[in-house]
Design an enzyme around this catalytic site. Structure first.
Site, PDB file in Angstrom:
ATOM      1  N   CYS A  26       0.832  -1.190   0.000  1.00  0.00           N
ATOM      2  CA  CYS A  26       0.000   0.000   0.000  1.00  0.00           C
ATOM      3  C   CYS A  26       0.868   1.242   0.000  1.00  0.00           C
ATOM      4  O   CYS A  26       2.104   1.167   0.047  1.00  0.00           O
ATOM      5  CB  CYS A  26      -0.940   0.004   1.202  1.00  0.00           C
ATOM      6  SG  CYS A  26      -0.075   0.040   2.780  1.00  0.00           S
ATOM      7  N   CYS A  29       3.414   1.679   2.767  1.00  0.00           N
ATOM      8  CA  CYS A  29       4.640   0.899   2.569  1.00  0.00           C
ATOM      9  C   CYS A  29       5.644   1.694   1.734  1.00  0.00           C
ATOM     10  O   CYS A  29       6.843   1.704   2.021  1.00  0.00           O
ATOM     11  CB  CYS A  29       4.331  -0.415   1.848  1.00  0.00           C
ATOM     12  SG  CYS A  29       3.239  -1.532   2.750  1.00  0.00           S
ATOM     13  N   ASP A 441       9.320  24.813 -33.762  1.00  0.00           N
ATOM     14  CA  ASP A 441      10.410  25.287 -34.603  1.00  0.00           C
ATOM     15  C   ASP A 441       9.980  25.029 -36.049  1.00  0.00           C
ATOM     16  O   ASP A 441       9.101  24.196 -36.301  1.00  0.00           O
ATOM     17  CB  ASP A 441      11.694  24.526 -34.265  1.00  0.00           C
ATOM     18  CG  ASP A 441      12.810  24.829 -35.242  1.00  0.00           C
ATOM     19  OD1 ASP A 441      13.106  26.019 -35.442  1.00  0.00           O
ATOM     20  OD2 ASP A 441      13.364  23.874 -35.811  1.00  0.00           O
ATOM     21  N   ASP A 635      14.083  20.212 -33.089  1.00  0.00           N
ATOM     22  CA  ASP A 635      14.930  19.077 -33.461  1.00  0.00           C
ATOM     23  C   ASP A 635      16.408  19.412 -33.503  1.00  0.00           C
ATOM     24  O   ASP A 635      17.243  18.519 -33.609  1.00  0.00           O
ATOM     25  CB  ASP A 635      14.512  18.519 -34.823  1.00  0.00           C
ATOM     26  CG  ASP A 635      14.893  19.447 -35.973  1.00  0.00           C
ATOM     27  OD1 ASP A 635      14.884  20.687 -35.764  1.00  0.00           O
ATOM     28  OD2 ASP A 635      15.200  18.947 -37.067  1.00  0.00           O
ATOM     29  N   ASP A 639      17.693  24.414 -30.681  1.00  0.00           N
ATOM     30  CA  ASP A 639      16.384  24.348 -30.025  1.00  0.00           C
ATOM     31  C   ASP A 639      16.486  23.873 -28.576  1.00  0.00           C
ATOM     32  O   ASP A 639      15.518  23.983 -27.826  1.00  0.00           O
ATOM     33  CB  ASP A 639      15.446  23.386 -30.782  1.00  0.00           C
ATOM     34  CG  ASP A 639      15.140  23.865 -32.186  1.00  0.00           C
ATOM     35  OD1 ASP A 639      15.003  25.089 -32.368  1.00  0.00           O
ATOM     36  OD2 ASP A 639      15.060  23.025 -33.096  1.00  0.00           O
TER      37      ASP A 639
END
Length: 745
Positions: A26, A29, A441, A635, A639
């Site tokens: 649970c 724990c 971009d 990419d 960036d």
């Protein structure tokens, strides 16, 4: 404004250790194991996941060299807290999941659950007899005979786990159940034994037996569900073939273990076989199925020079491949590591739940004791007080609370991996769900990233000088210039004193003259006369083309115009985002006319053009300052700062390593439709988390007062508690059926 996810990246860069934790049941724990690990010298931070039963430890760099000592101390700390721990590895996890022992354990649990339910049914029938539904009732001794095996044999693991928690000075779900069921059993035994033989007094044995049966049923269903939820990682692990055909210098084949391959080795992959590692094609032609890795449903043509990914399936032609990455450096290994890493981390909402759970069990025990004392001392009803206290303990079990978030994250990240999305951590998924504006971009993201030179003002002389300048450049326009020079047979001369000026252009010396190729801004800032190329500038602006100007010895000597076609799904992606209520912007270093033209074609209203690489992050921060939760898609290396500054970063998998590392979510193929897919999945996962937490809290909040007032029996409380966990896990598993908006991207 500080980057949104800098702390997360710093944590990931630190040395780490993963442990398999056994015995957690649970949310309390989880909190106890995290506290125990947090006290271990050398551990900087610990994150424990109930659904995967894993602990991810971030180590202090100074302690990383003593990893063995930290491991031993961590295992000892977990054991002191009442649980078992061992070093976790993907290979061990896969072997454990596929082992006969794991399957037999699940089958044994199923048999014991059936037996527990079977022994409980006569006791439930006896309860109805005591209620007056029919006249016959079980003799007390027979009721005890049915209940005792359930309590002390089939419930032994529950009592053992509760005892371990008690010895560690803490509480967990099992402790609540153990206290409650033992109280009900021994109260019932006293009531039966205190009556003359032959009498069948009212008792609560059915409550104790049914609670244990339902707890065992709930844990069995959880185990099955968690096994299903973890199939995404196991399926990825299973993609890597065990064998490979290595080629010798004379072309002969030798079958070896794939683990023995090294970069530079050559292998042959026959039709229908999986590639043993990453590499590139040396000879042959075929089509490759990369669906399990990238989500791309169509086979991808491969010819000499093309890259291939380990785990993908070769089509109809044999291919000779040179290996370039093996082991943990392969794309498949990185995907598995990212998926597992995301499943091991916690979103902010789970951290709040953990804090609540840390005090939940002690508070419940105190409330149960108070219930007993009020009914006994206040109303003189000891028996009723014990039953009410037992019911409080049973219905308050926080197992559903502990499973609410990690099961949703587990299934959600698995669904993401199947769709071609790599989620770095749970926080990235949480941030993506809240995105209100996506900034793209332009080059390589909304466009193909392969610009073509379509017009030259200045003839072959201008092309010759431009090719010389671009021969040293990594800019996307460089390849277009060099391709055009090769097509037209223009030689590329040697350049001296090459200098790249990011965001502006490149310059050097050619044939003794100073030459430069760059943007309109670059030429204007240098005060050059643009009259010789005014017509070329006007034509490029009218057609939305990208323009580069050539200067020689301080005078403009030519102009080159480029076109970069939009990606096939760019317009669909923009439309999908707008349908989801997400605004769209484009941030680019290109000329305003070129960016605005593309934006108009795709339906993007917000345009930020002629933005220098260093200013992209500031543009993102400005959007955030306006109250937007910004998702940045890029990419390139330039960036990376903007991706880090955004609330959520999305990197094209075909892009640079810097962009991928800075982003929270990686798109495994360069398809803009994966952006709305990622946001939609993030929202769906966040929705499941909210629903799960609602159901987990509803059962506890509504059930505890009803139990204290005596309006629920222990058996009904046990059913409600087990049903809450079942609802949470089942609701999370619905994410496995998630489909991207608009179909497969």
């Amino acid at each position: 404004m500080a980057p949104a996810s800098s702390d997360t990246r710093a944590t990931q860069m630190a040395p780490a250790l993963d442990l398999k934790i056994v015995g957690m049941t649970c949310a309390s724990c989880v909190g106890r194991v995290e506290k125990a690990l947090g006290r271990v010298p050398g551990v900087g931070a610990a994150s424990v996941n109930l659904a995967t039963e894993k602990a991810h430890l971030t180590l202090d760099p100074a302690s990383a060299r003593a990893g063995g000592d930290v491991l031993r101390a961590a295992v000892a700390g977990v054991r002191a807290a009442g649980y078992e721990a061992a070093l976790w590895s993907p290979e061990a996890e896969r072997a454990a999941a596929q082992s006969a022992e794991a399957k037999s354990a699940l089958a044994r649990d199923r048999r014991e659950v059936v037996l527990a339910i079977g022994l409980s049914l006569p006791l439930v029938a006896d309860m109805f007899a005591h209620w007056g539904w029919w006249s016959s009732a079980l003799p007390g001794w027979l009721a005890l005979a049915f209940a005792a095996p359930v309590q002390f044999w089939l419930g032994a693991r529950i009592h053992a786990a509760g005892w371990r928690a008690l010895r560690a000075g803490a509480g967990n779900m099992e402790l609540l159940v153990a206290i409650g069921t033992n109280a009900a059993f021994f109260l019932s035994a006293w009531l039966i034994l205190s009556h003359p033989p032959g009498h069948s007094p009212h008792h609560y044995l059915e409550g104790a037996a049914v609670v244990i049966a339902l707890v065992r049923l709930g844990k069995y269903l959880e185990a099955r569900a968690k096994r299903a939820a973890g199939e995404a990682v196991r399926a990825l692990l299973a993609l890597a073939p065990a064998k490979a055909r290595r080629l010798a210098e004379d072309g002969t084949e030798a079958e070896i273990a794939a683990d023995l391959l090294a970069p530079g080795d050559r292998v042959r992959v026959r039709p229908g076989e999986r590639f043993p590692a990453d590499g590139f094609v040396l000879a042959g032609a075929s089509e490759v199925d990369e669906a399990m890795l990238t989500g791309e449903s169509r086979p991808v043509p491969k010819a000499p020079g093309d890259a291939v990914v380990g785990g993908s399936i070769n089509g109809t032609g044999a291919l000779d491949v040179e290996i370039r990455a093996t082991g943990s450096e392969t794309t498949l290994a990185r995907i598995v590591a990212l998926v597992e890493g995301a499943q091991a981390t916690k979103p902010q909402i789970q951290r709040l739940v953990d804090k609540i759970s840390a005090v939940f069990v002690p508070a419940v025990v105190a409330f149960a004791v108070a219930t007993l004392l009020v009914r006994w001392l206040g109303w003189g009803d000891l028996e009723g007080g014990i039953v009410a206290a037992v019911t409080v303990l049973v219905i308050a079990c926080p197992c559903a609370l502990g499973l609410a978030t990690p099961t949703a994250i587990l299934v959600g990240t698995g669904a993401a991996a199947r769709a071609g999305l790599l989620v770095r951590d749970a926080e990235a998924l949480e941030r993506a769900a809240g995105v209100s504006l996506v900034a793209f971009d332009k080059t390589g993201t909304l466009t193909e990233g392969h610009p073509r030179l379509v017009a030259i003002d200045g003839g072959d002389d201008a092309l010759r000088a431009a090719a010389a300048l671009q021969s040293r450049s990594e800019h996307p326009l460089a390849r277009a210039v060099l391709d055009a020079a090769a097509t037209r047979g223009v030689p590329v001369p040697e350049l001296a004193d090459f200098v790249a000026r990011p965001g502006y252009g490149v310059e050097g010396r050619l044939d003794g003259a100073a030459v430069a190729l760059g943007s309109l801004r670059m030429m204007r800032e240098r005060g050059l006369d643009l009259a010789p190329v005014e017509r070329a500038i006007a034509d490029a602006e009218a057609k939305g083309r990208t323009l580069a100007l050539l200067a020689r010895d301080g005078a403009v000597a030519g102009a080159l115009a480029f076109e970069d076609a939009p990606r096939a799904n760019a317009a669909r992606a923009v439309a999908a985002l707008r349908e989801m209520g997400v605004a769209v912007a484009v941030i680019s270093g290109d000329r305003h006319a070129a960016v605005a033209g593309l934006a108009a074609a795709l339906g993007i209203e917000r345009v930020h053009a002629e933005v220098l690489p260093a200013d992209k992050a500031r543009a993102v921060q400005a959007l955030r300052a306006d109250g937007e939760a910004v998702g940045m898609v890029g990419d390139g290396v330039n960036d990376a700062p903007a991706l880090a500054a955004a609330d959520a970063g999305f990197a094209m998998g075909s892009g640079s390593e810097a962009a991928i590392h800075a982003a929270g979510i990686t798109l495994l193929r360069p398809d803009p439709m994966l952006v709305p897919a990622a946001i939609d999945l993030a929202r769906a996962t966040a929705g499941r988390v909210r629903e799960n937490l609602f159901w987990a809290f509803v059962y506890n909040v509504a059930g505890i007062p009803l139990a204290a007032l005596g309006l629920l029996s222990p058996a009904i409380a046990g059913a409600a508690m087990a049903f809450s966990s079942f609802c949470v896990v089942t609701n999370s598993l619905r994410l496995a059926k998630w489909k991207p908006p608009g179909g497969t991207p």
